[in-house]
Design a protein around this motif. Sequence first.
Motif, PDB file in Angstrom:
ATOM      1  N   SER A  97      -4.824  96.097 -17.325  1.00 30.58           N
ATOM      2  CA  SER A  97      -3.977  96.976 -18.119  1.00 30.58           C
ATOM      3  C   SER A  97      -3.773  98.285 -17.404  1.00 30.58           C
ATOM      4  N   THR A  98      -2.916  99.112 -17.971  1.00 31.27           N
ATOM      5  CA  THR A  98      -2.681 100.451 -17.463  1.00 31.27           C
ATOM      6  C   THR A  98      -2.904 101.432 -18.595  1.00 31.27           C
ATOM      7  N   THR A  99      -2.921 102.708 -18.279  1.00 33.67           N
ATOM      8  CA  THR A  99      -3.360 103.655 -19.286  1.00 33.67           C
ATOM      9  C   THR A  99      -2.309 103.923 -20.354  1.00 33.67           C
ATOM     10  N   ALA A 100      -2.649 103.516 -21.561  1.00 36.23           N
ATOM     11  CA  ALA A 100      -1.934 103.874 -22.779  1.00 36.23           C
ATOM     12  C   ALA A 100      -3.001 103.889 -23.859  1.00 36.23           C
ATOM     13  N   PHE A 101      -2.797 104.652 -24.933  1.00 39.64           N
ATOM     14  CA  PHE A 101      -3.861 104.821 -25.907  1.00 39.64           C
ATOM     15  C   PHE A 101      -3.441 104.337 -27.296  1.00 39.64           C
ATOM     16  N   LEU A 102      -4.394 103.696 -27.981  1.00 41.83           N
ATOM     17  CA  LEU A 102      -4.233 103.326 -29.384  1.00 41.83           C
ATOM     18  C   LEU A 102      -5.336 103.992 -30.188  1.00 41.83           C
TER      19      LEU A 102
ATOM     20  N   VAL B 242      -5.017 100.564 -23.774  1.00 40.65           N
ATOM     21  CA  VAL B 242      -4.308  99.359 -24.181  1.00 40.65           C
ATOM     22  C   VAL B 242      -4.191  98.395 -23.010  1.00 40.65           C
ATOM     23  N   PRO B 243      -4.639  97.148 -23.180  1.00 45.08           N
ATOM     24  CA  PRO B 243      -4.454  96.176 -22.100  1.00 45.08           C
ATOM     25  C   PRO B 243      -2.970  95.959 -21.827  1.00 45.08           C
ATOM     26  N   ALA B 244      -2.591  96.052 -20.573  1.00 44.47           N
ATOM     27  CA  ALA B 244      -1.210  95.777 -20.192  1.00 44.47           C
ATOM     28  C   ALA B 244      -1.063  94.276 -19.963  1.00 44.47           C
ATOM     29  N   PRO B 245       0.147  93.769 -20.038  1.00 44.93           N
ATOM     30  CA  PRO B 245       0.345  92.340 -19.845  1.00 44.93           C
ATOM     31  C   PRO B 245       0.073  91.920 -18.415  1.00 44.93           C
ATOM     32  N   GLY B 246      -0.514  90.755 -18.237  1.00 45.02           N
ATOM     33  CA  GLY B 246      -0.581  90.161 -16.917  1.00 45.02           C
ATOM     34  C   GLY B 246       0.821  89.770 -16.478  1.00 45.02           C
ATOM     35  N   GLN B 247       1.051  89.792 -15.188  1.00 45.21           N
ATOM     36  CA  GLN B 247       2.362  89.429 -14.636  1.00 45.21           C
ATOM     37  C   GLN B 247       2.164  88.412 -13.510  1.00 45.21           C
ATOM     38  N   THR B 248       3.222  87.685 -13.215  1.00 46.92           N
ATOM     39  CA  THR B 248       3.139  86.658 -12.195  1.00 46.92           C
ATOM     40  C   THR B 248       2.849  87.235 -10.814  1.00 46.92           C
ATOM     41  N   GLU B 249       2.106  86.482 -10.035  1.00 47.02           N
ATOM     42  CA  GLU B 249       1.865  86.847  -8.645  1.00 47.02           C
ATOM     43  C   GLU B 249       3.153  86.736  -7.829  1.00 47.02           C
ATOM     44  N   GLY B 250       4.067  85.882  -8.276  1.00 47.61           N
ATOM     45  CA  GLY B 250       5.331  85.689  -7.571  1.00 47.61           C
ATOM     46  C   GLY B 250       5.181  84.738  -6.394  1.00 47.61           C
ATOM     47  N   PRO B 251       6.291  84.359  -5.797  1.00 50.14           N
ATOM     48  CA  PRO B 251       6.237  83.367  -4.724  1.00 50.14           C
ATOM     49  C   PRO B 251       5.910  83.937  -3.352  1.00 50.14           C
ATOM     50  N   PHE B 252       5.796  85.282  -3.233  1.00 50.99           N
ATOM     51  CA  PHE B 252       5.709  85.872  -1.901  1.00 50.99           C
ATOM     52  C   PHE B 252       4.391  86.588  -1.620  1.00 50.99           C
ATOM     53  N   TYR B 253       3.313  86.169  -2.301  1.00 49.09           N
ATOM     54  CA  TYR B 253       1.990  86.671  -1.894  1.00 49.09           C
ATOM     55  C   TYR B 253       1.752  86.215  -0.457  1.00 49.09           C
ATOM     56  N   PRO B 254       1.213  87.072   0.402  1.00 49.37           N
ATOM     57  CA  PRO B 254       1.142  86.727   1.828  1.00 49.37           C
ATOM     58  C   PRO B 254       0.432  85.401   2.107  1.00 49.37           C
ATOM     59  N   THR B 255       1.007  84.660   3.054  1.00 45.77           N
ATOM     60  CA  THR B 255       0.347  83.446   3.556  1.00 45.77           C
ATOM     61  C   THR B 255      -0.604  83.792   4.695  1.00 45.77           C
TER      62      THR B 255
END
Length: 201
Positions: free
Chosen positions: A5-10, A20-33
């Motif tokens: 997550s990133t910083t936000a407050f509840l 506040v937990p931020a959403p996970g996001q896809t690694e995407g197709p271009f993580y280094p080989t």
Amino acid sequence: MATLSTTAFLPRPAGAATLVPAPGQTEGPFYPTSFPAYVDSDLVQVHGAAARALGTVAHIGGRSLDRSGRPVTGAVVEIWQCDAQGIYRHPRAPGYDQFDGNFQGYGRTAVDADGTYRFRTPKPVPYPGRTPHIHYAVIVPGTGRFVTQMYVAGEPLNARDGLLNAIRDPQARRSVIVPLLAADDVEAGALRGTFDIVLTL
């Protein structure tokens, strides 16, 4: 299991603040080989090269924290992104043969004792189908690897980016959008942004 997550407050009933937990996001197709021969936190200057990467320099930093705001030490932060032409350092990326050879493309750093990390990287740019963003992964020994993306405040394409707008909770979506402000006091013509990484351990 931890979440990124990133910083936000509840508000909490007891009056304390919880990040506040931020959403996970896809690694995407271009993580280094494969990784650059010399990996560090400065993606603008390839080790041993005289020229620097194309684009506007951005100093991006923050802290790795738990949901109570305490530093999570021992974490390693990775970032990867396209170059200033919108090309990734990846053999399957469109235009790979024109990738900026003075751009490292991938960076990695361990956090400091207070959870702080820092990167020097080009300001992200759009490419077909995506608004400007930086991919992030955080590795905490014994806990796991957690992935998200950082977006740039004020980018017109944010309103149409499918991955950003798939985050339905407005507060969570705002938490991954970071203003980049003038940072001439750090480096002439550069920008700076703060992106804190909060882990639920």
